[in-house]
Structure formats: structure tokens, C-alpha cells
Design a protein around this motif. Structure first.
Motif, short mmCIF file in Angstrom:
data_model
loop_
_atom_site.label_atom_id
_atom_site.label_comp_id
_atom_site.label_asym_id
_atom_site.label_seq_id
_atom_site.Cartn_x
_atom_site.Cartn_y
_atom_site.Cartn_z
N ASP B 185 135.04 124.74 -2.77
CA ASP B 185 134.99 125.18 -3.95
C ASP B 185 134.47 126.74 -4.13
O ASP B 185 133.62 127.08 -3.87
N VAL B 215 140.22 118.50 -1.44
CA VAL B 215 140.43 119.27 -2.80
C VAL B 215 139.94 120.67 -2.35
O VAL B 215 138.72 120.80 -1.55
N ILE B 216 140.77 121.70 -2.70
CA ILE B 216 140.28 123.14 -2.82
C ILE B 216 140.31 123.46 -4.24
O ILE B 216 141.24 123.47 -5.06
N LEU B 217 139.09 124.00 -4.58
CA LEU B 217 138.89 124.97 -5.84
C LEU B 217 138.86 126.46 -5.57
O LEU B 217 138.06 126.65 -4.87
N CYS B 218 139.73 127.20 -6.54
CA CYS B 218 139.55 128.74 -5.95
C CYS B 218 139.47 129.42 -7.36
O CYS B 218 140.27 129.37 -8.04
N ALA B 219 138.61 130.21 -7.53
CA ALA B 219 138.46 131.37 -8.58
C ALA B 219 138.22 132.73 -8.19
O ALA B 219 137.57 133.56 -8.97
#
Lengths: 469, 293
Positions: B185, B215-219
Motif C-alpha cells: 500500500d 494487491v497493490i494500492l497506490c496513491a
């Protein structure tokens, strides 16, 4: 000091024009049994369909909103007008289409595309098909391409539709499938007989003109054994402040050794909730090939599903999603390996910019009996700034040891080295970045017919630079 | 008093897959965490509910062979500190929660090995808040019989230039079922961060169930994240080759499974523990030195 390229948001003037509503029938907003009965009466549904609609409505009322995915709080179903019939019945002669509708599709380039590169075309305006035509030689080969409602009343196809309609996507699938079952209107029916290979594509174009409305077209395609079809679907709507809803449904039946390529360039306006369901079942040795470009809508839930039921069946999904300002696009694919030696490949790209949210979501399931199956999933995401978001949520569920399954995902930014190289070749920074993003989307553009690939590349260029250069 | 223990995927997905989370009921409240003191290698033999806080500079090896137990571990690595944690799970009905906070330039090395447990749930959350904080995680599992293995790893990278590297190697046999949820994340502000995760699963019997959720979460724009996962059977060519060398097939299968986990076992870095793990895997020659002492 490094400076960021300023990129403008898309100039949507090509899609944002609209006409005043001039509908013959515009039902009250909301989803009630009375409205369902009115729709059914207006369309002259057979009794089984009337009952099906009412049963779907009951399921809709009992089903909860999905607890995952982007928020749909801005969508008030009580305000959605479920049925709008334009002041025109279905025509097969373009000259008979009312002037404002004709002008709409002409501005979108549909008649020109029909003349130049399509075997047949269907055009839906709000809730009804207003034009459907197929080349004479195509019709003579036994291919049927017509609106679903006409087909339902045609004794040659009535039983076929009854046995296939919402069997792949039952109303119990999810809340918006139930809604679709209750209020569906318009859409296409395609039947390709065994052994017929249609080398040039058919296209349906869906245009939602009215504000605060829903479009619920149903596409049913049956490709018999050893046949081939490329079907192209396009959609757009002008922008309003009121939320619009698209809850279409696509059901595809692919016969033994048959191939169906289903291409979509989705460019709904950014007030639209695109809650669409697409599903294909593939028999022995058959192929389903999805090519999908998602550029529009405010919120999207879109995961075409391929059920590989026959030995050696194959599915391919090639997709790109471009989420700009105000967009939350949740897209991906589902594959079910249900038979031995089936194979699948998912290749997706996503781009997020100007606060847009892009989520890739997938499910690959391999059943116990799917021995010798193979699947590979590749997804790449590009972040163009730090106010955007890009998520990747893939799942693999494997229930046999006799399978080879691979997944790879990558997320990153545009490489400074690549920009530097292109600038050293004489491009300015903005053009260099636009070129890199176009190249990033190459997986989809090379799978589309030339005219559509060019349209897609123009959309990307518009998003990146604000001009088509 | 009963307590609920739950894990959840940071971003829920399709419900029909049954991967969004897990719940267990613990028969008692978790104990208060005990702070471990001292440096050097500390070996803990865990047979009942336990809770620990591990601080910078410590290397802790946990041998978890409890039945019906809850283990809670917190790693606190302050600036420039390094922590090393090895967890060997081979009990039944074990629920484990591991959390970590990594400050600037802090590093955590994590080795988790899961062997034969009938119902193991492991929830790990690593919070990499510090600039240039680093995580290396090597995870291995061998699940067999009717084992249920539920692993949830969530790595939150908010520190600039933080680096995570996660490698998971597993073998599923007989009727074993496993879920591995691995999330990287990238939070806004994690400019220059990178994260890599790879899971490789060997499936050896037709009734196994393998679920993988990478899962990859990217902000954040300026990050590089990769995920890879493979699941498959024994390579028929390798089996054929080894058979041609006179090794019977059951032995080949065992050998390949052990080889798969060998890379993780070598990361333990403590010869005594490595020998113990090999013994758990049935290696009769486990008393031979594996890692130089």
C-alpha cells in the motif's frame, strides 16, 4: 528543477452536444411495479417476459448494493427515468430516422463507419433502437442482426431468446442485474450460423441523450460452431449535472471452435454510473476475445466474465482504463476455467491522472475438473500525478494441481529516461509524455480496427495534451 | 471472555471468492504484551497465548507449537534500528497478529515458516512510516492433510524511499487449503518508494485449494511496485530427469518440496533453528550443519 507538464482535461465537445428531449414516451422516474408493467405493455412483451420483469423487480428490491467497489451514493434510483422512447420506431433506412437523432449519430461518425468498414450497424437512442441495418450479402449468409425486441416477436427466434435471455447473467447475480431484468429495453440480437465467418465487424452504438435517465440495453449474441464474428460496441452521452445510469447486459454464447471478438470503446460522460454486466460462455475449442477501452463515466463497475465450459476453450481480455478528474473506474475481468485444457490471458493497462481513480479487479478461478489449464494475468498501471490513485486487486482461486497460473502486476510513473530520450530526438516534453502514454496503450490499440484505434489514440492524446495535435 | 480475531483484505473484492477476511473466536482475552529485553538472539518457545514487544537491535526466534493459541507480536524499530524476527509455526489452531512500526532508516527482517498446522491464521501489518525504512520478508509454507492456512500481509509504505521486498514460497499437498493476501500500500507522500512481492506455490495433489490475492494500492506517483505470483504443478521434465537418475517419484516430490522451502529456511540465519525446521520436514540428515555457525 524538474517542472511538471501541464496537461488539460479532455475536450469532450465531440460527445457533449445534446438535444432537447423530444420523446414520445417518458415514464415517471423511479422503479416500481407500475412502471415495469407500463414498460412491458409499451413493448408488447410476451407473458413470460412480463413475469420475468416483475420477478426481477422483486429480486432487485431484496438485493443489497455491492459492499465493495466505488461508492454509488450519488445515484438516486428514485430519480432515474427507466424508459424513454424516442419519437421514432426502428428504421432500416437512414433517411427515415428523425433529423435530430440522425444528426447526433452523424456527428459521432456512425453512418460513415457503416459505409466504410462495417457489415452492419445498430444505433440506440435513449431506450430504443432507432436504426438497424445489415449488408445484403451478410444477411444472405444467414447472419441475423436485429433489435432484440423484434427478434423476440419473430417466431424463428422467439424460443431461442427465451432459452438464452438472462440465463448467463441471472437477475440474482447482483442488484443491477436484477434492475436490468426488470427494466431492460433495446439492444441487439445477433445470430451467426455454424461455419459462417463474418470477416468485417458489426457495430452497435448506444447514445443516451436524456438527462437523469437510465439506459438498459440487452445484447444477446449466439455464434454457432466454427463461426467467426467481431462485434463492436460504442457508447457516449452528453454531460448533465444529474446522474445518469447505464446498466446494460451482454450475453455471449460461443459455439465449438467458434471465435467471438467483442470490442468496446466506452466513452460515457462523466456524470454517468456505468454498472454494466458482460458475460460469455465458450464451448469446446471456442475463443472469446474481449477488447475494452474505458475512458468515460463518473463511476464504472465493469468486469467482463468468460466461462470456459468446453475442453480447450480460450479467453483473452485486453483492456485499457483511463481515469481522469472526477472519475472512479473499477474495471477488470473474470475468467472461470471449467473444463480441461482451457486457457486464458488477461492483459490490462490503466492510467490515472488529475485525481482520477483506477482500479483493476480480476478473478481467475480454476475448477477441479479444469486439469491442464493455463492462465496468465498481466496488469500495468501508470500514475501521472500524486493526487490520483491506482489500485490492483487480482484474485486467483485454483482447485487442481494440474494447472499453470501466473500473474504479474507493475505500477509506476513515466520514466524520465524515456522522456529525455524522446526530447533528445526533438520532441517537446508534453509530446514525449503523450507518445509514451499512447505506446503504453498499445496492447489495446493494436487489437482494434484501424479507425477505432485512431479514435482511441486521439482520446488519449486529448487527455494528455488537450489537443489532437 | 471470548474475543473475536479477524483479518481483512484492505480493499474488499467480489464476495463469491471468499477472500475478503477471516474470523475466529478466541476463548480468552489476549494477554498484555511483554517487552523483550537484551540483545543477541533470543529464542522463545511458545505453547500458549502470548504477547511480545520487540525493539530495535533484537533478533527473536519464535518456535510456535501451541494448540488453540493466540500470539501477538509488535516490532518497534526506531530511527536507524534493525530488528530480525523469525517465526516458525507448527501448532494447531494458532492465530497470530504481528504489527511493526519502522522509523527513519529502520529495517526489519522477517522470516515466517508455516509447517503442517491444521488451522493457522496469521495477520501481519508492517507500517513503514520512516524515510528509507526497509522490510525484507521471506515466507515459506508447507500445508498438508486437511490444513487450513490463512495468511494476510499488509505492508503500508508512507515513508519516502522506503523499500519492501517480500518473497513467498509454498507447497500445498493432499487436501490443504491456503489463502495468501499480500498487499503493498503506497500512501501519498511515499515518493521514491519501491515494493516487490512474489509468491510461488507448488501444488502436488488434485484436491488442494490455493487462493492468492496480490494487491497493490497506490496513491503516489513516484513509486515502483511489482507483484508476481505463480501456481503450478511439478515440472514433468524435472521428474523425468531425476527418475532417469534412479530416484523414485515419491522421493523426487519430497525433494522438490524441500528445495522450494530451502531458500526460506536458509534465511533463518541460525543453524540450530534451521536444523529443527529440517527435522520438522522429515530430513533425517538434519543434524548436519546447514548454516555456518
Amino acid at each position: 528543477m524538474k517542472q511538471k507538464t501541464q496537461v488539460a482535461d479532455i475536450d469532450r465537445s465531440l460527445y457533449d452536444f445534446r438535444y432537447d428531449e423530444d420523446a414520445a414516451d417518458l415514464l415517471a422516474s423511479g422503479i416500481t411495479p407500475e412502471i415495469i408493467r407500463e414498460i412491458s405493455e409499451e413493448k408488447g412483451d410476451p407473458e413470460w417476459m412480463r413475469q420475468f420483469r416483475l420477478h426481477s423487480l422483486e429480486i432487485f428490491a431484496k438485493t443489497e448494493m455491492p459492499p465493495w467497489g466505488p461508492p454509488v451514493d450519488g445515484l438516486n434510483l428514485d430519480n432515474i427515468v427507466a424508459y424513454i422512447r424516442p419519437k421514432s420506431r426502428m428504421n432500416t433506412d437512414w433517411n427515415d430516422v428523425p433529423e435530430n437523432i440522425k444528426e447526433t449519430f452523424e456527428r459521432l461518425g456512425i453512418p460513415q463507419a457503416e459505409r466504410e468498414s462495417l457489415a452492419g450497424v445498430g444505433a440506440q437512442y435513449d431506450s430504443e433502437l432507432v436504426y438497424h441495418n445489415v449488408r445484403r450479402e451478410v444477411a444472405e449468409s444467414g447472419v441475423v442482426y436485429t433489435d432484440l425486441e423484434s427478434a423476440m416477436h419473430d417466431p424463428r427466434f422467439a424460443e431461442m431468446i427465451r432459452t438464452h435471455f438472462m440465463k448467463l447473467v441471472p437477475p440474482t447475480d447482483h442488484k443491477f442485474a436484477a434492475l436490468h431484468g426488470a427494466v431492460w429495453s433495446g439492444g441487439s440480437f445477433v445470430y451467426v450460423p455454424a461455419g459462417v465467418r463474418l470477416e468485417i465487424p458489426l457495430q452497435s452504438y448506444f447514445r443516451l441523450n436524456a438527462k437523469g435517465a437510465g439506459q438498459f440495453e440487452h445484447t444477446l449474441i449466439i455464434v454457432e460452431d466454427d463461426a467467426y464474428l467481431h462485434f463492436i460496441e460504442g457508447c457516449s452521452a452528453p454531460k448533465y449535472y444529474e446522474a445518469g445510469l447505464h446498466a446494460g447486459c451482454v450475453e455471449l454464447y460461443v459455439g465449438k471452435r467458434a471465435t467471438l471478438r467483442y470490442s468496446t470503446i466506452e466513452n460515457w460522460s462523466k456524470n454517468m454510473y456505468n454498472l454494466n454486466t458482460k458475460r460469455a460462455v465458450v464451448a469446446e475449442g471456442g475463443r472469446i476475445e474481449w477488447v475494452s477501452g474505458s475512458f468515460g463515466s463518473h463511476v464504472s463497475y465493469l468486469y467482463p466474465m468468460s466461462i470456459l465450459n468446453g475442453r480447450g476453450a480460450h479467453a483473452e481480455f485486453t483492456g485499457i482504463t483511463f481515469a481522469g478528474a472526477g472519475q472512479n473506474l473499477d474495471t477488470g475481468a473474470k475468467i472461470v476455467h471449467n473444463a480441461p485444457e482451457t486457457s486464458s490471458h488477461i492483459d490490462t493497462k490503466s492510467i490515472s491522472k488529475s485525481g482520477g481513480i483506477s482500479t483493476f479487479r480480476s478473478a481467475v478461478t480454476v475448477a477441479e475438473q479444469a486439469v491442464g489449464s493455463r492462465s496468465s494475468v498481466s496488469c500495468e498501471s501508470l500514475m501521472l500525478d500524486s493526487i490520483s490513485r491506482s489500485d490492483t486487486v487480482p484474485v486467483m482461486d485454483i482447485r487442481t494441481d494440474q494447472a499453470d497460473i501466473g500473474h504479474e502486476a507493475k505500477i509506476g510513473r513515466i520514466s524520465d529516461d524515456a522522456v529525455f530520450y524522446l526530447m533528445s530526438r526533438g520532441l517537446d516534453e508534453q509530446s514525449a509524455r503523450a507518445m509514451i502514454v499512447s505506446g503504453f496503450a498499445d496492447n489495446v490499440s493494436k487489437e482494434l480496427p484501424l479507425e477505432y484505434a485512431m479514435e482511441m489514440n486521439n482520446l488519449i492524446r486529448l487527455e494528455m495534451t488537450g489537443s489532437t495535435g | 471472555m471470548e474475543t473475536k480475531f479477524s483479518t481483512r483484505l484492505p480493499v474488499p473484492t467480489f464476495r463469491f471468492l471468499g477472500v475478503n477476511g477471516t474470523e475466529r473466536v478466541l476463548p480468552a482475552e489476549p494477554p498484555a504484551p511483554a517487552a523483550l529485553s537484551g540483545t543477541g538472539i533470543q529464542r522463545l518457545d511458545i505453547t500458549a497465548d502470548a504477547a511480545f514487544t520487540v525493539t530495535g537491535g533484537q533478533t527473536v526466534i519464535m518456535d510456535i507449537h501451541a494448540e488453540q493459541a493466540y500470539l501477538q507480536t509488535h516490532l518497534q524499530a526506531d530511527a536507524n534500528e534493525k530488528i530480525r524476527l523469525v517465526q516458525i509455526f507448527h501448532g494447531d489452531c494458532v492465530c497470530s497478529r504481528l504489527t511493526a512500526d519502522l522509523a527513519d532508516h529502520a529495517a526489519a527482517e522477517l522470516v515466517q515458516i508455516y509447517l503442517h498446522g491444521t488451522d493457522t491464521v496469521s495477520d501481519t501489518e508492517i507500517r513503514m512510516n520512516g524515510r528509507k525504512s526497509a522490510l525484507t520478508a521471506n515466507i515459506g509454507y508447507l500445508a498438508d492433510g486437511d490444513s487450513r492456512l490463512d495468511l494476510n500481509l499488509n505492508v503500508i509504505q508512507s515513508g519516502k524511499k522506503s523499500v519492501s521486498d517480500i518473497d513467498v514460497q509454498g507447497v500445498l499437498r493432499e487436501r490443504a487449503q491456503k489463502i495468501f493476501r499480500g498487499t503493498i500500500d503506497f500512501r501519498q507522500g511515499a515518493a521514491g518508494a519501491s515494493g516487490a512481492e512474489h509468491e510461488d506455490v507448488l501444488l502436488t495433489d488434485p484436491e488442494v485449494v490455493n487462493k492468492t490475492v496480490p494487491v497493490i494500492l497506490c496513491a503516489e506517483e513516484d513509486v515502483a511496485g511489482t507483484h508476481g505470483a505463480t501456481a503450478g504443478q511439478l515440472d514433468a521434465r524435472v521428474i523425468f530427469y531425476l527418475q532417469s537418475r534412479g530416484i523414485p517419484e515419491p522421493e523426487i516430490r519430497e525433494l522438490i518440496a524441500q528445495t522450494k522451502l530451502g531458500g526460506v529456511i536458509r534465511q533463518i540465519g541460525d543453524a540450530e533453528t534451521e536444523r529443527a525446521v529440517w527435522r520438522l520436514l522429515g530430513r533425517e540428515d538434519a543434524d548436519e550443519p546447514v548454516t555456518e555457525e
